[in-house]
Write a protein that holds these residues in place. Structure first.
Motif, PDB file in Angstrom:
ATOM      1  N   UNK A  53       0.877  -1.171   0.000  1.00 35.37           N
ATOM      2  CA  UNK A  53       0.000   0.000   0.000  1.00 35.37           C
ATOM      3  C   UNK A  53       0.915   1.222   0.000  1.00 35.37           C
ATOM      4  N   UNK A  54       0.678   2.129  -0.924  1.00 41.73           N
ATOM      5  CA  UNK A  54       1.501   3.347  -1.003  1.00 41.73           C
ATOM      6  C   UNK A  54       0.784   4.489  -0.300  1.00 41.73           C
ATOM      7  N   UNK A  55       1.516   5.149   0.556  1.00 38.57           N
ATOM      8  CA  UNK A  55       1.027   6.354   1.219  1.00 38.57           C
ATOM      9  C   UNK A  55       2.091   7.420   0.971  1.00 38.57           C
ATOM     10  N   UNK A  56       1.812   8.273   0.009  1.00 31.89           N
ATOM     11  CA  UNK A  56       2.812   9.251  -0.399  1.00 31.89           C
ATOM     12  C   UNK A  56       3.996   8.525  -1.004  1.00 31.89           C
ATOM     13  N   UNK A  57       5.177   8.718  -0.404  1.00 30.66           N
ATOM     14  CA  UNK A  57       6.368   8.028  -0.887  1.00 30.66           C
ATOM     15  C   UNK A  57       6.641   6.741  -0.107  1.00 30.66           C
TER      16      UNK A  57
END
Length: 173
Positions: free
Chosen positions: A115-119
């Protein structure tokens, strides 16, 4: 509406799939699919079906066959919400590049998601049941094969006549 067989396997045993779709791809398992004492399927057909299941599970078996990946996966299970690569590296005592490599193998096998959260990339166990279902079906088919081969008292033994086996009605005689 009838369930249609799904053909996804690739590799050494994929040519068997069209002629003999595994039970799990056409209908739900029933009591008649349980191991029986009669040997109605020839050993070659059992081996072909078992080979297909191994092909379907090869990525999962590779992913789970390494002790470092097992440790990483167990760490992710303990931390269900997810972890970053450096957190996993600290927990299991491996370098970040090594952990990243192992996460890639497990992601390819379908047991880890990102899961990507920002970088940031947060890794967690995949919620897909497909890899586990395939592994369960492989274990079930292997169990059936071994049980049927081991029950030689009930199954007719192969007879040797002039140095070769004979078959009658899909049963060894």
């Amino acid at each position: 509406m009838e369930n249609q067989p799904v053909s996804r396997a690739r590799g050494k045993f994929s040519h068997h799939r069209a002629a003999n779709p595994p039970v799990h791809e056409t209908r739900r398992r029933t009591e008649e699919d349980r191991p029986t004492e009669d040997c109605t399927l020839p050993a070659a057909q059992h081996m072909a079906l078992l080979g297909e299941e191994f092909v379907a599970c090869s990525a999962l078996l590779v992913a789970l066959g390494n002790e470092s990946r097992q440790a990483i996966f167990l760490d992710l299970l303990r931390n269900w919400g997810g972890l970053r690569t450096y957190e996993i590296a600290e927990h299991v005592g491996l370098s970040k590049p090594t952990v990243s490599h192992h996460l890639g193998v497990m992601k390819k096998a379908g047991i880890v998601s990102v899961k990507r959260i920002g970088t940031m990339q947060i890794y967690h166990p995949s919620e897909s049941m497909e890899p586990w279902k395939a592994l369960s079906q492989l274990a079930w088919k292997a169990y059936r094969f071994v049980k049927e081969e081991a029950s030689q008292e009930t199954c007719p033994k192969a007879s040797v006549s002039a140095g070769r086996r004979t078959r009658k009605d899909d049963r060894w005689t």
